[in-house]
Design an enzyme around this catalytic site. Sequence first.
Site, PDB file in Angstrom:
ATOM      1  NE  ARG A 122      -9.014 -30.025  56.151  1.00  0.00           N
ATOM      2  CZ  ARG A 122      -8.831 -30.813  57.196  1.00  0.00           C
ATOM      3  NH1 ARG A 122      -8.613 -30.291  58.384  1.00  0.00           N
ATOM      4  NH2 ARG A 122      -8.880 -32.116  57.063  1.00  0.00           N
TER       5      ARG A 122
ATOM      6  CE  LYS B 144      -3.825 -38.215  58.837  1.00  0.00           C
ATOM      7  NZ  LYS B 144      -2.756 -37.829  59.773  1.00  0.00           N
TER       8      LYS B 144
ATOM      9  CD  GLU C 126      -1.300 -37.413  65.429  1.00  0.00           C
ATOM     10  OE1 GLU C 126      -2.337 -36.898  64.986  1.00  0.00           O
ATOM     11  OE2 GLU C 126      -1.191 -37.865  66.588  1.00  0.00           O
TER      12      GLU C 126
END
Length: 563
Positions: free
Chosen positions: A262, A272, A37
């Site tokens: 992750r 983020k 994104e």
Amino acid sequence: MADSETGTSVDFVRAMIAEDIRTGKNDGRVHTRFPPEPNGYLHIGHAKAFSLNFSIAAEHGGLCNLRFDDTNPLAEDVEYVDSIMEDIRWLGYDWGDRLYYASDYFDQLYELALQLIREGKAFVCDLTSDEVRHYRGTITEPGRNSPYRDRTIEENVDLFDRMRAGEFDNGRRTLRARIDMASPNMNLRDPVMYRILHAAHHRTGSKWCIYPTYDWTHGQSDSIEGVTHSICSIEFEDHRPLYDWYLDELGIYHPRQIEFARLYLSGTVLSKRRLLQLVNEGHVTGWDDARMPTLSGLRRRGYTPASIREFLKRVGVAKTESVIDMALLEHCLREDLNRVAPRVMAVLKPLRVVIDNYPDDKVEMFSAANNPEDPGAGSRELPFSKVVYVERDDFLEDPPRKFFRLAPGREVRLKHAYLVTCESVVKDEATGEVTELRCTYDPESRGGEAPDGRKVRGTLHWVSVGHAVPAEVRLFDHLLLPDDGEGKKGFMELLNPESLSVLTGCMVEPSLCDAKPGRTYQFLRRGYFCIDSVDSQAGALVFNRAVSLRDTWARISKAQAGK
RNA sequence: UGGGGAGUCGUCUAGUGGUAGGACAGCGGACUCUGGAUCCGCCGGCGGGGGUUCGAAUCCUCCCUCCCCAACCA
């Protein structure tokens, strides 16, 4: 997982894909995608994801698409689109002509939604977000059906059309999938497919005022692109039933979603939201601050693409949540830079040394190898003269055991030049601070070789005072302090107040005078330093320390101090 | 607490019924015109209890711990 042909082991994702190929799925085709994104800069955790996707495709002669998952115009920006493309390319991956945007599929997605409505599998819901939350139930209690769940198909089609036409305010209605409000999987409790958002989109402008959600977008986009394996991170594992549901109900091509853990790194943060907070609150200078774990930050710091690729290879891919020691990343950088970085001499904290028996105005040139690891790197000429700078840390008036550097009466080698002996120490009368060393040199030791073969343990780096170029040097430490307790401290309390220290008045050798921004050098005995690509200018050089050299002396002296 | 995942040296990671291996970190040594690099060595682990088996990290079972999910974020 052992590969019988090569004897090497592969991770579980590759094993699954190999099995799909073996059983003839997708005609043996492998097509992946990286779907960021555009709402922030990429960090090394994203690099794990995209290098996995690109590498796996390449290993099978397949393709990997870059697709911007741009379904939330409130968070997204072209600034991020640009940086993401730059960072992926920098690491060495290429999506060819397959640059896509989820927003490219808004029309198709709308048609597919209509299909679900016509089949009675989706409905327009008038509940507010608060009401939706209450109707959804909790983790332990089933939800209740929306009172709007049984609207007629005609009414749903009409309302959905009017949603699109902009008849309703933000949040007034949603389109929801009609699945199961009692499902133990919260994702299946009639998930929202479209929300009303009167907001400009960075690509589609004001064309749309309804936007598809992630779940409604992702699988269909994969399907449209012919992606065979949709590799994503593990928090989407319980979204997979929904991913599968949409594709099955629609009856369109069905890619396979595979989830992996992750990446987490010690001493920093890979979220983020938190990185954005560091930027917004001014704890760092930007997304590309050299302390940031973003790819732009690592690049500015002096990390090489090869070192990051090697790191990711060593970290591996699994489903276990793991925190990788930052020391491994640093190791990979040193390993790469040791091979390729030119050696250079730079004195970070200068101390004047006058060589009393050296002729006043004489300047000699000494040849210095640019990289002992790489004979092809050639050599350069270094000017030497009567007055040089050495590192303050390389002199101790009262040296401890095993200190091999300068001290009163001690002889050391000035790298590539001469053997010198410290004869006396000049101090500031007021403060007692050492301001200068008076030495003599052995004229027979030209080039640094002892004429009689005597052993000289210490070798120091130096810069001729008359030829030195001043520079600023920035040293970095971890962004976060070690978490002492069991995560008791909050993220902000763990911020390291000393993550940056700036050294001014450093002296570097003249060959660096016209060095280009972004280039990385080994400062002999100190570490690897990269010329800052933003703040450095000719005449006002700024270096970032990418990583220090392994420092055995630091360990010895620490151990001695501990005794 | 419902559902979904995961537990192997300090940290990662191999292992798929047959001697638990590698990397980083740490420690020690050799070598060295970078206390770098290189080389050699050491250290150290299957979350726990039962069970199956000649044999279990691996299979069964019970338990424990950690992570994710109750956005109209992704």
